[in-house]
Design an enzyme around this catalytic site. Structure first.
Site, PDB file in Angstrom:
ATOM      1  N   ASP A  66       0.709   5.219   0.062  1.00  0.00           N
ATOM      2  CA  ASP A  66      -0.103   6.407   0.325  1.00  0.00           C
ATOM      3  C   ASP A  66       0.576   7.645  -0.236  1.00  0.00           C
ATOM      4  O   ASP A  66       1.671   8.017   0.197  1.00  0.00           O
ATOM      5  CB  ASP A  66      -0.304   6.592   1.828  1.00  0.00           C
ATOM      6  CG  ASP A  66      -1.305   5.617   2.409  1.00  0.00           C
ATOM      7  OD1 ASP A  66      -2.401   5.490   1.844  1.00  0.00           O
ATOM      8  OD2 ASP A  66      -1.002   4.991   3.438  1.00  0.00           O
ATOM      9  N   HIS A 118       0.850  -1.193   0.000  1.00  0.00           N
ATOM     10  CA  HIS A 118       0.000   0.000   0.000  1.00  0.00           C
ATOM     11  C   HIS A 118       0.886   1.245   0.000  1.00  0.00           C
ATOM     12  O   HIS A 118       1.750   1.409   0.865  1.00  0.00           O
ATOM     13  CB  HIS A 118      -0.914  -0.006   1.221  1.00  0.00           C
ATOM     14  CG  HIS A 118      -2.015   0.998   1.156  1.00  0.00           C
ATOM     15  ND1 HIS A 118      -3.146   0.799   0.407  1.00  0.00           N
ATOM     16  CD2 HIS A 118      -2.162   2.212   1.736  1.00  0.00           C
ATOM     17  CE1 HIS A 118      -3.950   1.846   0.535  1.00  0.00           C
ATOM     18  NE2 HIS A 118      -3.371   2.722   1.333  1.00  0.00           N
TER      19      HIS A 118
END
Length: 209
Positions: A33, A31
């Protein structure tokens, strides 16, 4: 269940090493961000970081754009190595354009909403995207506590879309509450500080148990 460790919590001095440790322990996604200091009150990293780590891993790059007007940069992030791109409904006036841009490049499209945003704001896009990302903390900072009220959104989306649809949940998930989040209907779990700590391997295996 898919675990998507958030590199926002990693040690950037040894980022490639920590990513490889998470991958070797069983994490399939990563992930990423992206924060612009405008849509959220923090700044993280952009295309150069993604491009630099792409050559060290074959993990699925789960790129989460917490930026205003994401349509300006979607192609750049795909060029840098994104496998999936998620944008926020609150950040764009052109959500259909965002979805089309991502799909045109052969990548997976996701749409996200903040804790205070009603799920009705994204319901028209359920059939157009590959994933919904439910924020379970206020976007912009790691280490926050899970907001229980988002569980109703998770349940609603799961009931509406069925068992095969991807629902990702991001924020405040730990080994202590992951089971309850999965029971609500999530199948993709983002974890930052719960993974990137002194025991990355043990943390990944504990979350995946």
């Amino acid at each position: 269940m898919i675990l998507s460790p958030s590199i926002l919590a990693a040690d950037f001095g040894v980022l490639a090493e920590q990513i490889k440790r998470a991958e070797n322990a069983g994490a399939k996604w990563l992930h990423i961000d992206v924060m612009d200091g405008h849509f959220v009150p923090n700044i993280s990293f952009a295309m150069p970081v993604i491009r630099s780590i792409r050559k060290y891993t074959n993990m699925y790059f789960d790129v989460h754009l917490m930026i205003s007007e994401p349509e300006r940069y979607i192609n750049d992030f795909i060029d840098a190595g994104a496998d999936g791109v998620t944008f926020h409904i609150e950040a764009t006036k052109n959500p259909d354009e965002c979805v089309q841009m991502i799909k045109k490049r052969g990548k997976k499209a996701g749409i996200s909403l903040n804790p205070a945003t009603p799920v009705s704001d994204i319901e028209a896009y359920f059939d157009k995207v590959d994933m919904v990302l439910v924020m379970s903390v206020e976007p912009g900072y790691g280490g926050q506590t899970y907001i229980e009220s988002v569980n109703e959104k998770i349940r609603y989306i799961r009931n509406k879309m069925g068992a095969e649809f991807n629902i990702e949940v991001d924020g405040g998930i730990t080994a202590d509450n992951i089971d309850s989040v999965l029971k609500e209907g999530a199948n993709i779990i983002v974890a930052g500080t719960a993974v990137f700590n002194d025991d990355i391997e043990g943390s990944v295996k504990g979350l995946l148990r």
